[in-house]
Scaffold this motif. Structure first.
Motif, mmCIF file in Angstrom:
data_model
loop_
_atom_site.group_PDB
_atom_site.id
_atom_site.type_symbol
_atom_site.label_atom_id
_atom_site.label_comp_id
_atom_site.label_asym_id
_atom_site.label_seq_id
_atom_site.Cartn_x
_atom_site.Cartn_y
_atom_site.Cartn_z
ATOM 1 N N THR A 22 0.839 -1.195 0.000
ATOM 2 C CA THR A 22 0.000 0.000 0.000
ATOM 3 C C THR A 22 0.875 1.248 0.000
ATOM 4 O O THR A 22 1.784 1.389 0.814
ATOM 5 C CB THR A 22 -0.939 0.032 1.222
ATOM 6 N N ALA A 23 0.591 2.137 -0.937
ATOM 7 C CA ALA A 23 1.305 3.408 -1.075
ATOM 8 C C ALA A 23 0.460 4.268 -2.013
ATOM 9 O O ALA A 23 -0.416 3.745 -2.722
ATOM 10 C CB ALA A 23 2.699 3.199 -1.646
ATOM 11 N N PRO A 24 0.696 5.572 -2.065
ATOM 12 C CA PRO A 24 -0.081 6.379 -3.018
ATOM 13 C C PRO A 24 0.071 5.904 -4.465
ATOM 14 O O PRO A 24 -0.908 5.827 -5.206
ATOM 15 C CB PRO A 24 0.483 7.789 -2.818
ATOM 16 N N PHE A 25 1.305 5.619 -4.897
ATOM 17 C CA PHE A 25 1.578 5.196 -6.275
ATOM 18 C C PHE A 25 1.009 6.183 -7.300
ATOM 19 O O PHE A 25 0.628 5.788 -8.411
ATOM 20 C CB PHE A 25 0.997 3.799 -6.555
ATOM 21 N N ILE A 26 0.934 7.459 -6.942
ATOM 22 C CA ILE A 26 0.332 8.451 -7.845
ATOM 23 C C ILE A 26 1.122 8.554 -9.138
ATOM 24 O O ILE A 26 0.580 8.365 -10.238
ATOM 25 C CB ILE A 26 0.251 9.831 -7.161
ATOM 26 N N ALA A 27 2.411 8.869 -9.037
ATOM 27 C CA ALA A 27 3.231 9.001 -10.243
ATOM 28 C C ALA A 27 3.437 7.651 -10.911
ATOM 29 O O ALA A 27 3.412 7.538 -12.143
ATOM 30 C CB ALA A 27 4.579 9.629 -9.886
ATOM 31 N N GLU A 28 3.634 6.618 -10.109
ATOM 32 C CA GLU A 28 3.957 5.291 -10.648
ATOM 33 C C GLU A 28 2.820 4.731 -11.489
ATOM 34 O O GLU A 28 3.049 4.159 -12.565
ATOM 35 C CB GLU A 28 4.280 4.335 -9.497
ATOM 36 N N PHE A 29 1.590 4.891 -11.027
ATOM 37 C CA PHE A 29 0.443 4.344 -11.765
ATOM 38 C C PHE A 29 0.121 5.145 -13.026
ATOM 39 O O PHE A 29 -0.676 4.704 -13.857
ATOM 40 C CB PHE A 29 -0.787 4.284 -10.864
ATOM 41 N N GLN A 30 0.727 6.341 -13.159
ATOM 42 C CA GLN A 30 0.556 7.131 -14.373
ATOM 43 C C GLN A 30 1.769 7.009 -15.299
ATOM 44 O O GLN A 30 1.871 7.737 -16.284
ATOM 45 C CB GLN A 30 0.328 8.603 -14.011
ATOM 46 N N ASP A 31 2.658 6.094 -14.974
ATOM 47 C CA ASP A 31 3.876 5.874 -15.755
ATOM 48 C C ASP A 31 3.809 4.468 -16.345
ATOM 49 O O ASP A 31 4.084 3.479 -15.669
ATOM 50 C CB ASP A 31 5.100 6.038 -14.846
ATOM 51 N N ALA A 32 3.432 4.387 -17.621
ATOM 52 C CA ALA A 32 3.250 3.083 -18.262
ATOM 53 C C ALA A 32 4.545 2.268 -18.251
ATOM 54 O O ALA A 32 4.500 1.039 -18.098
ATOM 55 C CB ALA A 32 2.752 3.283 -19.698
ATOM 56 N N ILE A 50 -4.197 17.732 -8.245
ATOM 57 C CA ILE A 50 -4.399 16.297 -8.416
ATOM 58 C C ILE A 50 -5.571 16.050 -9.355
ATOM 59 O O ILE A 50 -6.374 16.947 -9.596
ATOM 60 C CB ILE A 50 -4.640 15.581 -7.068
ATOM 61 N N ASP A 51 -5.662 14.871 -9.862
ATOM 62 C CA ASP A 51 -6.756 14.487 -10.763
ATOM 63 C C ASP A 51 -7.449 13.266 -10.173
ATOM 64 O O ASP A 51 -6.975 12.141 -10.331
ATOM 65 C CB ASP A 51 -6.213 14.177 -12.154
ATOM 66 N N THR A 52 -8.555 13.496 -9.486
ATOM 67 C CA THR A 52 -9.243 12.382 -8.832
ATOM 68 C C THR A 52 -9.879 11.427 -9.837
ATOM 69 O O THR A 52 -10.273 10.315 -9.462
ATOM 70 C CB THR A 52 -10.337 12.900 -7.884
ATOM 71 N N GLU A 53 -9.957 11.844 -11.087
ATOM 72 C CA GLU A 53 -10.512 10.956 -12.112
ATOM 73 C C GLU A 53 -9.438 10.132 -12.816
ATOM 74 O O GLU A 53 -9.763 9.283 -13.653
ATOM 75 C CB GLU A 53 -11.288 11.782 -13.144
ATOM 76 N N ALA A 54 -8.184 10.366 -12.504
ATOM 77 C CA ALA A 54 -7.103 9.585 -13.122
ATOM 78 C C ALA A 54 -7.156 8.144 -12.626
ATOM 79 O O ALA A 54 -7.551 7.878 -11.490
ATOM 80 C CB ALA A 54 -5.759 10.209 -12.786
ATOM 81 N N ARG A 55 -6.751 7.217 -13.480
ATOM 82 C CA ARG A 55 -6.717 5.809 -13.125
ATOM 83 C C ARG A 55 -5.411 5.188 -13.621
ATOM 84 O O ARG A 55 -4.777 5.714 -14.538
ATOM 85 C CB ARG A 55 -7.918 5.065 -13.749
ATOM 86 N N PRO A 56 -4.961 4.087 -13.039
ATOM 87 C CA PRO A 56 -3.697 3.460 -13.457
ATOM 88 C C PRO A 56 -3.690 3.126 -14.946
ATOM 89 O O PRO A 56 -4.715 2.691 -15.502
ATOM 90 C CB PRO A 56 -3.650 2.184 -12.601
ATOM 91 N N LEU A 57 -2.523 3.316 -15.557
ATOM 92 C CA LEU A 57 -2.379 3.061 -16.995
ATOM 93 C C LEU A 57 -2.055 1.598 -17.266
ATOM 94 O O LEU A 57 -1.114 1.261 -17.986
ATOM 95 C CB LEU A 57 -1.296 3.978 -17.572
ATOM 96 N N THR A 58 -2.842 0.729 -16.685
ATOM 97 C CA THR A 58 -2.717 -0.711 -16.890
ATOM 98 C C THR A 58 -4.018 -1.338 -16.428
ATOM 99 O O THR A 58 -4.881 -0.660 -15.852
ATOM 100 C CB THR A 58 -1.527 -1.283 -16.092
ATOM 101 N N ASP A 59 -4.192 -2.622 -16.679
ATOM 102 C CA ASP A 59 -5.377 -3.310 -16.159
ATOM 103 C C ASP A 59 -5.408 -3.175 -14.640
ATOM 104 O O ASP A 59 -4.381 -3.364 -13.966
ATOM 105 C CB ASP A 59 -5.342 -4.790 -16.537
#
Length: 284
Positions: free
Chosen positions: A180-190, A245-254
């Motif tokens: 568990t972590a924010p992973f904000i930048a990581e989940f937006q980095d394909a 921040i963008d609360t509508e952003a989602r991870p760039l993967t399944d």
């Protein structure tokens, strides 16, 4: 395949938000069977609301069977079947990365999953905060800094390296793990996501990505209530924080979306469905 985005909800009743948060704490094992809850006056101060609102929240939890009122001033948690289950051992270890903005409920979800599966939970703040605070002081920054260039460039990457290393070590021992972590930048980095998936695949594990969504109003309530020093800057300029921040952003993967808004299904129900999904994927 990713889950549909949950609809943004606003203006939800404060007593429902409080009831949901306490329900999540019970499911996560933070509050245990037999624990006595603080008085209405104490909880009102904690949540920055009225005793009337606290009483309304307690009525919701009592109707659901989570608490028992012994008297007007004594309420007790009642979850006799709260015991932690034995570990679920899979043919291939599974790594579950849980991300979300501050106050979204990702740690609570991680704890619920860990209790349901027996898998170790690695929380970024728990593992790294003391060292991060010391490092920031050595670098001449506030120990609560999470916004400066110094933190973002020098410290933050090391936090995630330590977290990834701990997850990899568990996988090498044959253990599934919840991170568990924010992973904000990581989940937006394909590319980061692709490297993480490839790394865990090489180690013989399967990667699952989970995003916890919570509407800004409820996040604000949760952040104010936990009173963490690292959140001071966010709360001092909440509108400015939301603009960044963008609360509508989602991870760039399944990925799977868990909706932790007050109007959504209980977090424990969604966690149980997620565990079944993880088990099903493993058997495919």
């Amino acid at each position: 395949m990713s889950s549909p985005r949950p609809r943004l909800t606003r203006g939800e009743s404060m007593h429902q938000q409080i009831a949901r948060h306490i329900r999540n704490e019970i499911a996560a094992g933070v509050r245990r069977d037999g624990d006595v809850l603080p008085s209405s006056r104490e909880m009102a101060a904690e949540w920055e609301t009225s005793a009337f609102t606290i009483t309304a929240a307690m009525k919701v939890l009592e109707a659901e069977g989570f608490i028992e009122s012994k008297s007007r001033s004594k309420r007790v948690v009642r979850v006799p079947n709260q015991e932690r289950r034995g570990p679920v051992r899979l043919p291939k270890p599974r790594v579950v990365l849980i991300g979300g903005y501050a106050g979204s409920g990702k740690t609570e979800l991680g704890r619920i999953l860990a209790r349901a599966t027996g898998w170790p939970m690695l929380d970024k703040d728990t593992l790294t905060r003391p060292i991060v605070e010391a490092a920031l002081e050595i670098l001449g920054q506030s120990p609560n800094d999470r916004e400066s260039e110094t933190y973002l460039r020098l410290v933050r990457p090391r936090e995630y390296e330590a977290l990834s290393g701990a997850a990899e070590e568990n996988v090498q021992c044959g253990n599934s793990v919840i991170v568990t972590a924010p992973f904000i930048a990581e989940f937006q980095d394909a590319q980061w996501l692709e490297r993480a998936r490839a790394r865990f695949t090489d180690l013989g594990a399967t990667l699952s990505v989970v995003w916890v969504y919570c509407d800004p109003d409820t996040m604000n309530v949760y952040i104010r209530r936990r009173g963490a020093a690292r959140d001071t800057a966010k709360l001092a300029d909440w509108s400015g924080y939301l603009s960044r921040i963008d609360t509508e952003a989602r991870p760039l993967t399944d990925h799977v979306v868990i909706n932790n808004c007050t109007s959504a299904r209980p977090l424990q129900d969604q966690a149980e469905a997620l565990v079944k999904s993880l088990m099903g994927l493993e058997l495919d």
